[in-house]
Design an enzyme around this catalytic site. Structure first.
Site, short mmCIF file in Angstrom:
data_model
loop_
_atom_site.label_atom_id
_atom_site.label_comp_id
_atom_site.label_asym_id
_atom_site.label_seq_id
_atom_site.Cartn_x
_atom_site.Cartn_y
_atom_site.Cartn_z
N HIS A 262 0.85 -1.19 0.00
CA HIS A 262 0.00 0.00 0.00
C HIS A 262 0.89 1.24 0.00
O HIS A 262 1.94 1.24 0.64
CB HIS A 262 -0.90 0.02 1.25
CG HIS A 262 -2.07 0.94 1.11
ND1 HIS A 262 -1.98 2.27 1.41
CD2 HIS A 262 -3.33 0.72 0.68
CE1 HIS A 262 -3.17 2.83 1.18
NE2 HIS A 262 -4.00 1.91 0.73
N GLU A 321 -7.83 -5.30 0.14
CA GLU A 321 -8.40 -6.08 -0.95
C GLU A 321 -8.35 -7.58 -0.70
O GLU A 321 -9.18 -8.33 -1.21
CB GLU A 321 -7.69 -5.76 -2.27
CG GLU A 321 -7.67 -4.30 -2.65
CD GLU A 321 -9.02 -3.77 -3.09
OE1 GLU A 321 -10.05 -4.26 -2.58
OE2 GLU A 321 -9.04 -2.89 -3.95
N1 ACO Z 1 3.81 -7.65 -4.76
C1 ACO Z 1 5.14 -7.69 -5.03
N2 ACO Z 1 5.96 -6.62 -4.96
C2 ACO Z 1 5.39 -5.45 -4.62
C3 ACO Z 1 4.02 -5.33 -4.32
C4 ACO Z 1 3.21 -6.50 -4.40
N3 ACO Z 1 1.92 -6.47 -4.14
N4 ACO Z 1 3.74 -4.05 -4.01
C5 ACO Z 1 4.90 -3.37 -4.11
N5 ACO Z 1 5.90 -4.21 -4.48
C6 ACO Z 1 7.30 -3.89 -4.66
C7 ACO Z 1 7.55 -3.13 -5.93
O1 ACO Z 1 7.79 -3.99 -7.01
C8 ACO Z 1 8.74 -2.31 -5.56
O2 ACO Z 1 9.87 -3.13 -5.62
P1 ACO Z 1 11.33 -2.51 -6.01
O3 ACO Z 1 11.68 -1.59 -4.88
O4 ACO Z 1 12.18 -3.73 -6.10
O5 ACO Z 1 11.14 -1.78 -7.32
C9 ACO Z 1 8.51 -1.94 -4.10
O6 ACO Z 1 7.66 -3.01 -3.59
C10 ACO Z 1 7.80 -0.63 -3.88
O7 ACO Z 1 6.68 -0.56 -4.74
P2 ACO Z 1 6.03 0.78 -5.26
O8 ACO Z 1 5.35 0.46 -6.57
O9 ACO Z 1 6.97 1.92 -5.19
O10 ACO Z 1 4.94 1.02 -4.14
P3 ACO Z 1 3.65 1.90 -4.29
O11 ACO Z 1 3.49 2.63 -3.03
O12 ACO Z 1 3.62 2.70 -5.54
O13 ACO Z 1 2.58 0.71 -4.46
C11 ACO Z 1 0.59 -0.44 -4.63
C12 ACO Z 1 1.37 0.61 -3.82
C13 ACO Z 1 0.30 0.11 -6.04
C14 ACO Z 1 -0.76 -0.70 -3.93
C15 ACO Z 1 1.41 -1.75 -4.74
O14 ACO Z 1 1.73 -2.22 -3.46
C16 ACO Z 1 0.70 -2.84 -5.55
O15 ACO Z 1 0.80 -2.85 -6.77
N6 ACO Z 1 -0.01 -3.80 -4.85
C17 ACO Z 1 -0.75 -4.82 -5.55
C18 ACO Z 1 -2.10 -4.29 -6.03
C19 ACO Z 1 -3.08 -4.06 -4.91
O16 ACO Z 1 -3.22 -4.89 -3.99
N7 ACO Z 1 -3.81 -2.94 -5.01
C20 ACO Z 1 -4.85 -2.56 -4.00
C21 ACO Z 1 -4.34 -1.46 -3.12
S1 ACO Z 1 -5.48 -1.07 -1.84
C22 ACO Z 1 -6.57 0.00 -2.58
O17 ACO Z 1 -6.28 0.76 -3.45
C23 ACO Z 1 -7.98 -0.01 -2.09
#
Ligand code: ACO
Length: 384
Positions: A262, A321
Site C-alpha cells: 500500500h 483487498e
Molecule cells: N507484490 C510484489 N511486490 C510489490 C508489491 C506486491 N503487491 N507491491 C509493491 N511491491 C514492490 C515493488 O515492485 C517495488 O519493488 P522494487 O523496490 O524492487 O522496485 C517496491 O515493492 C515498492 O513498490 P512501489 O510500486 O513503489 O509502491 P507503491 O506505493 O507505488 O505501491 C501499490 C502501492 C500500487 C498498492 C502496490 O503495493 C501494488 O501494486 N499492490 C498490488 C495491487 C493491490 O493490492 N492494489 C490494491 C491497493 S489497496 C486500494 O487501493 C484499495
C-alpha cells in the site's frame, strides 16, 4: 531530465498534502483509520451503511428519526430511468466488464438527476447512491440471462442489494457482513479516485461528473481492481501445499501479489483486520466456507513471508483487498462484482469529498516541468 528537475517532480504526489478533510484520517505508520471521528473498528461492524452515509454527509451518526428519513429517501429512489435500463441490457449483450457498464449507466443518470433541474442540492447525491446498487444488480442479472429483480423498499441498502442480485432475501449474517464491508471502504483519505472526484469538484463541475471520473480511477488494478485478482490467486493456489511454489514463481517472474502492499500503510491495513474479523464471524455462524477460510489464511502468511524474502525492507503488508475477496465471496458475490461493490460504497465518500472540496472554492491546478524540445521551426506538411 536533469537530476534537479527530477527531484522537483513528485510524479506519484507522495507526501503532497492537497486537501484538509473532516471525513477520514489515514495513519499508515500506526495502521489507524478514522471515519468521521470514529476509529474504523468502533463503527464498521456496528453501523448500517445508511448510518455511515449520514455520518459522512452530515458530520454525525443519525438519530432514530434521521435514520428513518435517510432510509426512506434511499428506498424511494432506487428505480432506474428506462434509457439506463436499455443501456444496461445492451452492455450485458456484449458482456462488457461490469465496471465499464456501471460507468456508462452512472453517467446516464443525468437524465433524471441533472443539477439544474432541482433546487435541493442533495437530490442528485441521494439519487446516485440509491441507484448504483440497482445498476450493478440489473447488469449482473442481465449478463447471467436472468430478469432484473425490482428493489424492495422494505429492505435497507445492503439487504436490498443482495436481494436484487440473488432474487431472494439474504441471510442476516450476510447482510451484516456486507454492511461491515461497505462501512470499511467508504472513505480513505486522498486516495486516487477521491482525489479525482475532488479535482472535478474544484472546477465547479456537477456531482455526476465527479462520480463518473472517480469510478474511472477506481477501476484500475493498482486501486480498486485488486480483490478479483487476489481471489483468483487463492483459487489458482487451490491447496495449502501449493501456496509456496505458486507465490515464489510469481515473485521470481517479477509479478505483484494482489492484495499486498500500500502506498500509505507500512503496517497492516486496519481494514484488513476488520474484514478478517467479519470473515471469522461468518465462519463461526456457519455462513462461510471453512476450507477456503483456512486456505486464505495460509496464503496470506506465505505471501507475507515471501514478500519479505524477495522485497526486504519494502514493508509490504496485507491490504484491504485481500480480505475483501474472502468476505464478498462468502456472501455470494461473483468476482466480477467486487470492484463495482467497492464503488457502491466509496461513492458515498466521493460525494462527501465533492461537497467538501466545493466549499473551499479553490481550483486544483498543480504544475508540470516541460522536458520536451524548444525552438522548433515550422515546416509545411509537404516538406516533412
Ligand atoms: N507484490 C510484489 N511486490 C510489490 C508489491 C506486491 N503487491 N507491491 C509493491 N511491491 C514492490 C515493488 O515492485 C517495488 O519493488 P522494487 O523496490 O524492487 O522496485 C517496491 O515493492 C515498492 O513498490 P512501489 O510500486 O513503489 O509502491 P507503491 O506505493 O507505488 O505501491 C501499490 C502501492 C500500487 C498498492 C502496490 O503495493 C501494488 O501494486 N499492490 C498490488 C495491487 C493491490 O493490492 N492494489 C490494491 C491497493 S489497496 C486500494 O487501493 C484499495
Amino acid at each position: 531530465m536533469s537530476s534537479e528537475m527530477s527531484a522537483a517532480v513528485k510524479s506519484g504526489l507522495d507526501g503532497v498534502v492537497a486537501a484538509a478533510t473532516m471525513l477520514s484520517s489515514v495513519d499508515g505508520e500506526a495502521g489507524e483509520l478514522i471515519i468521521g471521528g470514529y476509529p474504523l473498528e468502533e463503527v464498521a461492524g456496528r453501523a448500517t451503511f445508511e448510518e455511515t452515509i449520514h455520518l459522512l454527509w452530515y458530520g454525525a451518526l443519525p438519530t432514530t428519526a434521521q435514520l428513518r428519513d435517510i432510509k426512506g429517501v434511499l428506498a424511494a429512489n432506487r428505480s432506474l430511468p428506462e434509457a439506463t435500463f436499455v443501456l444496461i441490457q445492451a452492455a450485458a449483450a456484449r458482456k462488457i466488464p461490469a465496471m465499464d457498464a456501471l460507468r456508462m449507466a452512472l453517467d446516464s443518470l443525468s437524465l433524471e438527476l441533472h443539477e439544474a433541474d432541482t433546487n435541493d442540492r442533495m437530490t442528485p447525491p441521494f439519487g446516485l447512491i440509491a441507484r448504483i446498487p440497482t445498476i450493478i444488480a440489473s447488469y449482473a442479472r442481465a449478463v447471467a440471462g436472468a430478469e432484473a429483480v425490482a428493489p424492495d423498499p422494505e429492505l435497507g441498502e445492503a439487504a436490498n442489494y443482495l436481494y436484487m442480485l440473488h432474487g431472494e432475501r439474504a441471510d442476516d449474517e450476510h447482510v451484516r457482513a456486507l454492511d461491515t464491508y461497505l462501512n470499511t471502504v467508504v472513505d480513505h483519505g486522498l486516495n486516487a479516485s477521491t482525489f479525482t472526484a475532488r479535482v472535478i469538484a474544484s472546477t465547479g463541475s456537477d456531482v455526476v461528473s465527479a462520480l463518473v471520473g472517480a469510478l474511472g480511477a477506481l477501476k484500475g488494478p493498482l486501486h480498486g481492481g485488486a480483490p478479483g485478482p487476489a481471489l483468483d490467486m487463492v483459487f489458482e493456489i487451490g491447496t495449502p501445499e501449493r501456496a509456496e511454489p505458486v507465490i515464489r514463481a510469481k515473485l521470481e517472474r517479477g509479478e505483484r501479489l494482489m492484495g499486498f502492499g500500500h502506498r500509505v500503510y507500512k503496517v497492516r491495513d486496519p481494514r484488513a483486520d476488520v474484514l478478517a474479523a467479519a470473515a471469522t464471524r461468518l465462519l463461526a455462524r456457519g455462513a462461510a466456507d471453512a476450507t477456503l477460510y483456512d486456505l486464505v489464511h495460509h496464503v496470506e502468511q506465505t505471501a507475507l513471508r515471501l514478500l519479505e524474502e524477495y522485497k526486504p525492507g519494502r514493508r509490504l503488508q496485507t491490504n484491504v483487498e485481500f480480505y475483501t475477496a474472502l468476505v464478498l465471496h462468502s456472501i455470494g458475490l461473483e468476482t466480477e462484482l467486487f470492484t463495482p461493490t467497492f464503488a457502491m460504497s466509496r461513492a458515498a465518500g466521493w460525494i462527501a469529498h465533492y461537497f467538501e472540496q466545493q466549499s473551499t472554492g479553490r481550483l486544483v491546478r498543480p504544475q508540470s516541468i516541460y522536458t520536451g524540445p524548444r525552438d522548433r521551426q515550422w515546416v509545411p506538411v509537404e516538406e516533412r
